[in-house]
Scaffold this active site. Structure first.
Site, short mmCIF file in Angstrom:
data_model
loop_
_atom_site.label_atom_id
_atom_site.label_comp_id
_atom_site.label_asym_id
_atom_site.label_seq_id
_atom_site.Cartn_x
_atom_site.Cartn_y
_atom_site.Cartn_z
N SER A 1 49.82 -46.02 -42.31
CA SER A 1 49.43 -47.28 -41.69
C SER A 1 48.42 -47.99 -42.56
O SER A 1 47.63 -47.33 -43.27
CB SER A 1 48.80 -47.02 -40.31
N TYR B 1 41.55 -43.57 -35.21
CA TYR B 1 42.94 -43.63 -35.64
C TYR B 1 43.03 -43.89 -37.15
O TYR B 1 43.79 -43.22 -37.87
CB TYR B 1 43.65 -44.74 -34.88
#
Length: 251
Positions: free
Chosen positions: A144, A157
């Site tokens: 990501s 995250y």
């Protein structure tokens, strides 16, 4: 074995209900892929995903897999590779968590880290060893852009994805020259169940767009894929911003 365009005939999805993974599987089945393994926790959603792909003409099987149980990974994935060669492993599991809540509940933050990083390290190494033993194949890892620089809004995250990204890059270097190809995919904000209800970020994308980029990356044997591609330039600038300025950004 892969076809002349570098696309797989057989696919193992780790995270068998992932929207990005299923969009990718649908795209690959429409091209060349005929055998698909969906690995995930047994559930109606996993069974429905398998039926959907069967409806497109693929032979689909499910296998019980839990990212949070690394001790079971070798046995679970070993059953798949024992059935025959796997051309592509797509590592697509992960959880976003709830940053504000997880900061107050450290065990929840640990679960995010264990799923996104520890579980991926285990499954990635087991898969890489099996691919190397058969002498060919690709491992595609869904990372990501959140891992490029930790943001206040989602640093738990983001830090887990940063670890995953670094691991995948190192694994790719370790496997260079073995016949095994590792590709890291860095999507931006993806419109999906995971992000439902969240404010949409600039350059937002879709599972289908990520799937298209994965297919192109496989054809080119890319090592890193950004989705959309403009994020490569954007994140390069963000990564080099002085910290005092970065803190002032509405991120």
């Amino acid at each position: 074995m892969k076809d002349a365009f570098g696309l797989p005939q057989s696919l193992l999805v780790l995270g068998g209900t992932s929207e990005i993974a299923l969009a990718t599987a649908r795209r690959l089945v429409a091209r060349r892929t005929r055998t698909v393994w969906l690995a995930g926790r047994p559930s109606p959603a996993l069974d429905a995903a398998a039926e959907q792909l069967r409806g497109l003409g693929a032979e689909v099987r499910t296998v019980a897999f839990d990212a949070l149980d690394p001790e079971s990974h070798e046995a679970a994935l070993g059953k798949v590779f024992a059935e025959g060669d796997v051309d592509l492993v797509l590592l697509a599991f992960g959880i976003l968590g709830d940053q504000a809540h997880d900061e107050r509940e450290p065990l929840n933050a640990v679960r995010v880290a264990q799923t996104n990083y520890t579980g991926a390290v285990s499954a990635g190494l087991v898969s890489a060893r099996a691919l190397q033993a058969q002498g060919h194949g690709s491992l595609v890892v869904l990372s990501s852009v959140a891992g490029e620089r930790a943001r206040r809004a989602n640093f738990i995250y983001g830090s887990s994805k940063a670890g995953l990204d670094a691991f995948a890059q190192g694994l790719g270097d370790a496997l260079h020259g073995t016949g095994v190809h590792v590709m890291v995919v860095r999507p931006g904000f993806v419109r999906s169940r995971m992000t439902a209800g969240m404010e949409e970020a600039p350059l937002a994308t879709t599972p289908e767009a990520v799937a298209t980029a994965i297919e192109l990356g496989l054809r080119r044997r890319s090592e890193t894929v950004w989705v959309p591609s403009a994020l490569r330039v954007v994140m390069s600038a963000v990564r080099h911003l002085p910290r005092t300025l970065f803190r002032r950004l509405p991120v």
